[in-house]
Design a protein around this motif. Sequence first.
Motif, PDB file in Angstrom:
ATOM      1  N   ARG A   2      19.759  25.334 -34.525  1.00 42.83           N
ATOM      2  CA  ARG A   2      18.905  25.134 -35.686  1.00 42.83           C
ATOM      3  C   ARG A   2      18.637  23.665 -35.964  1.00 42.83           C
ATOM      4  O   ARG A   2      17.795  23.327 -36.791  1.00 42.83           O
ATOM      5  N   LEU A   3      19.390  22.764 -35.321  1.00 47.73           N
ATOM      6  CA  LEU A   3      19.157  21.328 -35.492  1.00 47.73           C
ATOM      7  C   LEU A   3      18.141  20.829 -34.476  1.00 47.73           C
ATOM      8  O   LEU A   3      18.079  21.314 -33.347  1.00 47.73           O
ATOM      9  N   ILE A   4      17.330  19.852 -34.899  1.00 47.80           N
ATOM     10  CA  ILE A   4      16.438  19.169 -33.961  1.00 47.80           C
ATOM     11  C   ILE A   4      17.164  17.895 -33.528  1.00 47.80           C
ATOM     12  O   ILE A   4      17.303  16.949 -34.314  1.00 47.80           O
ATOM     13  N   MET A  54      25.108  27.303 -33.297  1.00 45.84           N
ATOM     14  CA  MET A  54      23.841  26.800 -33.814  1.00 45.84           C
ATOM     15  C   MET A  54      23.886  25.306 -34.107  1.00 45.84           C
ATOM     16  O   MET A  54      22.897  24.741 -34.568  1.00 45.84           O
ATOM     17  N   LEU A  55      25.029  24.679 -33.872  1.00 48.15           N
ATOM     18  CA  LEU A  55      25.149  23.243 -34.107  1.00 48.15           C
ATOM     19  C   LEU A  55      25.039  22.456 -32.810  1.00 48.15           C
ATOM     20  O   LEU A  55      24.298  21.478 -32.717  1.00 48.15           O
ATOM     21  N   VAL A  56      25.766  22.892 -31.793  1.00 47.11           N
ATOM     22  CA  VAL A  56      25.696  22.278 -30.462  1.00 47.11           C
ATOM     23  C   VAL A  56      25.334  23.379 -29.468  1.00 47.11           C
ATOM     24  O   VAL A  56      26.083  24.340 -29.304  1.00 47.11           O
ATOM     25  N   ALA A  57      24.179  23.247 -28.857  1.00 49.72           N
ATOM     26  CA  ALA A  57      23.687  24.302 -27.972  1.00 49.72           C
ATOM     27  C   ALA A  57      24.600  24.497 -26.762  1.00 49.72           C
ATOM     28  O   ALA A  57      25.179  23.540 -26.237  1.00 49.72           O
ATOM     29  N   LEU A  58      24.750  25.748 -26.350  1.00 49.25           N
ATOM     30  CA  LEU A  58      25.509  26.074 -25.145  1.00 49.25           C
ATOM     31  C   LEU A  58      25.017  25.270 -23.946  1.00 49.25           C
ATOM     32  O   LEU A  58      25.808  24.905 -23.063  1.00 49.25           O
ATOM     33  N   HIS A  59      23.745  24.968 -23.931  1.00 45.60           N
ATOM     34  CA  HIS A  59      23.170  24.224 -22.812  1.00 45.60           C
ATOM     35  C   HIS A  59      23.862  22.873 -22.613  1.00 45.60           C
ATOM     36  O   HIS A  59      23.934  22.362 -21.491  1.00 45.60           O
ATOM     37  N   GLN A  60      24.383  22.284 -23.695  1.00 45.17           N
ATOM     38  CA  GLN A  60      25.098  21.007 -23.579  1.00 45.17           C
ATOM     39  C   GLN A  60      26.324  21.152 -22.674  1.00 45.17           C
ATOM     40  O   GLN A  60      26.566  20.327 -21.798  1.00 45.17           O
ATOM     41  N   SER A  61      27.093  22.198 -22.894  1.00 45.97           N
ATOM     42  CA  SER A  61      28.264  22.431 -22.050  1.00 45.97           C
ATOM     43  C   SER A  61      27.863  22.801 -20.632  1.00 45.97           C
ATOM     44  O   SER A  61      28.550  22.436 -19.665  1.00 45.97           O
TER      45      SER A  61
END
Length: 398
Positions: A2-4, A54-61
């Motif tokens: 939900r964050l940009i 919803m704070l840190v996208a799974l894609h980051q990991s």
Amino acid sequence: SRLIHDAADSPESQLVGGPIQEEPYRTMAGKANPITYVTKDDPPFLIMHGDKDMLVALHQSELLYDALKKTAVDATLHVVKDAGHGLRDGQESPEKLFEITADFFDKHLKPRQQKTGPTHADEKYGPHEKQAFDLYLVESDKSTPLFIWIHGGGFRGGDKRPVNTAMVQRFAEHGVSFASMNYCLSDVGSYPMQMLDAARGLQTIRQRAKQYNIDPARIACGGSSAGAGISMWLLYHDDLAEPASSDPVARQSTRITCAVSVAGQTSYDPRVIGKLFDTEQVHEALIMLYRMKDNKDLDRPELIKLFEDASIINHATADDPPLYLYYPQANEPLPSNSTGERHIHHPKFGFLLKEKTDKLGLGTVLKLREDYPTGDRNSSEIVNDQVDWVLNRFGIEN
């Protein structure tokens, strides 16, 4: 999410002090990115992430995991279904997640903490109690390279135990077996007994290579102080093998792949040492090693012959294998007429040898205390540098 994350007021922009789409903040964000620093020597990773975060996208990991795997780092990505940020409210209980984490630590930390003894203790290579070595053999379906550690102690003391367990473990992780060798000290006999003992121990290991599952073509030596001197002597000395001997051990080669010297003396000639350090003082260990009368006993022909033969620098030739030198003593000037204790481990010994071996094209590596944040010879950075250098000489990627 939900964050940009690339907005001017995003957490990332707030972290670096400005919008991450603009310089210098883009560069600063790159420096703050863990992926920037991923290298092949990183430790194992366990990454856990909720697929509903919803704070840190799974894609980051996923990006971090992919970067680690590309560099062959041991990495695991565990996705917790229906879990939000902090792994909350997922399908797996906190107890289950703790169990996964504990298993990860057990796998990667417990083997490093175990203090296991040698697989073969007190293997004899001669009749004297000191003529023995311990083996730390790696289980393998093919023969393994071997690194032999020779202890220091001024030729007057020291023992094959204890060993540097971190060094043994790092070699083992790359399929290299380890040995730690004793030799007769100078109270038993004078030079060259100590060097010849180590040579006989090396030949014994080669003769038993099949029994120990050792690759006789890939054996290296290393040691500290006196043990460093013995290792270098073996490195540069002509092969002591006697091909026509009836003794199968004596027929074995004493040549090695490479050597590591920690605080080693590259000359054991008191006359050379005197000039090198502007001193008349002779270390007591050398007086005992040669059976000198005192520090003035420098002119007897029989002693001069021993001085010159014991000195590693005199044996170096263009066809010799490579050497790694490390000196934990600070590279600082010494006062005139320094005592033996002050100068016997000084880096000047390394510079003296390197000047000659560079001319011979041997590519000697010389590392100083000042090259590291700490000069502790047992620090992981210093030990790993030495082990990795040997691994490369063995043709093993690390």
